[in-house]
Design an enzyme around this catalytic site. Structure first.
Site, PDB file in Angstrom:
ATOM      1  N   ASP A   2       0.506  -1.039   0.095  1.00 23.93           N
ATOM      2  CA  ASP A   2      -0.021  -0.056  -0.121  1.00 23.93           C
ATOM      3  C   ASP A   2       1.001   1.456  -0.277  1.00 23.93           C
ATOM      4  OD1 ASP A   2       0.481  -1.379   2.709  1.00 23.93           O
ATOM      5  OD2 ASP A   2      -0.545   0.565   3.471  1.00 23.93           O
ATOM      6  N   HIS A   3       1.732   1.287  -0.014  1.00 23.69           N
ATOM      7  CA  HIS A   3       2.949   1.987  -0.145  1.00 23.69           C
ATOM      8  C   HIS A   3       3.427   2.223  -1.404  1.00 23.69           C
ATOM      9  CE1 HIS A   3       2.094   3.328   4.331  1.00 23.69           C
ATOM     10  NE2 HIS A   3       1.680   2.229   4.538  1.00 23.69           N
ATOM     11  N   ASP A  40       4.093   4.647   8.244  1.00 22.16           N
ATOM     12  CA  ASP A  40       3.231   3.120   9.370  1.00 22.16           C
ATOM     13  C   ASP A  40       4.741   2.985  10.477  1.00 22.16           C
ATOM     14  OD1 ASP A  40       1.406   2.735   7.109  1.00 22.16           O
ATOM     15  OD2 ASP A  40       1.497   0.590   7.069  1.00 22.16           O
TER      16      ASP A  40
END
EC number: 3.1.26.11
Length: 310
Positions: free
Chosen positions: A63-64, A209
């Site tokens: 997701d990054h 994160d």
């Protein structure tokens, strides 16, 4: 300095929030922090343009980073010739190379990949630097990034300069540049006579994160904007701990320790699709009195003023 939140959601995208991506525009230069799936479309949707010079990746979870192949190919299709620099944590270089060359693609413009340990200057520009710092995310080599501007020259006191006999003209600029000038009568006027104390630049911190980490507090003194992982509200604090994330309350506690002026909460879990306000409420309840807390939507843009202009 303008910050555009391109993707504010967690690992699973929702119809309202895309995966992680954030763009900082500073004096015309564009820096991209993380590049989740669909980032290039978000850049078009929110009008940031594609003229990115540096891409800073916090860690290699999908997701990054899954937006990197599409963005690279679009830049290439648009005839880009300028070099692009990618930055990532220790061990990321071969994986970033694989993303750039996904499907056997070979971009025609130059791309450099830089692996960075925590507490390293990633980018040393004339007026600012981007520095890495240690973060704490489960099963991942990860770093955060701090953009720290150099001090600016003090304000020039024109009225005082005229009182001292300095003629209007080039000598004003000479004094403001830090050099003494000699007047026609032999009098020497020094910069400290007419120029105020240096003024601080702006400080922007992005964690990616992470669990709450001491390095986030120490990397930049009183950041003007701290963008911190806030995946859950406090009801899910144990899950945040187990998955290597932070709650809104934990993010606010870090912001208070750092003396942050503003706190942006990102990476909201998909369980909050449609209503992430519990995260923001938890953060607001724990925030220091001088910290503005906000939970941005995709496309949200904030201006970061100089400390003396806020």
């Amino acid at each position: 300095m303008r910050v555009t939140f391109l993707g504010t959601g967690g690992a699973v995208p929702t119809t309202e929030r895309g995966p992680s991506a954030l763009l900082v525009e500073r004096d015309g230069e564009r820096l991209l922090f993380d590049c989740g799936e669909g980032t290039q479309r978000q850049m078009m949707r929110f009008g940031t343009g594609f003229a990115v010079s540096h891409v800073f990746v916090t860690h290699l979870h999908g997701d990054h980073v899954l937006g990197i192949p599409g963005l690279i190919q679009t830049l290439d299709f648009n005839g880009r010739e300028e070099p692009l620099a990618l930055y990532g944590p220790p061990g990321s270089k071969p994986h970033l190379r694989s993303l750039i060359e996904a499907g056997g693609y070979r971009p025609e413009f130059p791309i450099t990949i830089n692996e960075l340990r925590p507490d390293t200057v990633a980018l040393d520009a004339a007026a600012y630097e981007v520095r890495t710092f240690e973060t704490d995310h489960r099963n991942a080599s990860s770093v955060g990034y701090a953009l720290i501007e150099a001090d600016r020259r003090g304000r020039f006191d024109r009225e005082r300069a005229e009182e001292l006999g300095v003629p209007v003209g080039p000598k004003f600029g000479t004094l403001h540049d830090g050099e003494a000038v000699e007047l026609d009568d032999g009098t020497v006027v020094r910069p400290e006579d007419v120029v105020g104390d240096p003024r601080p630049g702006r400080r922007f911190v992005y964690t990616g994160d992470t669990r709450p980490a001491d390095a986030t507090v120490t990397v930049a003194e009183e950041p003007d904007l701290l963008v911190h992982d806030a995946t859950f509200d406090n009801e899910w604090a144990e899950r945040a701990r187990r998955t290597g994330h932070a709650t809104g309350r934990e993010a606010a506690e870090i912001a208070a320790r750092a003396g942050a002026k503003r706190l942006g909460l990102v990476h909201a879990s998909s369980r909050y699709a449609g209503d992430a306000s519990p995260i923001e409420r938890d953060a607001a309840s724990a925030a220091a009195g001088g910290t503005e807390v906000f939970l941005p939507d995709d496309g949200h843009t904030v201006e970061v003023p100089y400390p003396d202009e806020a």
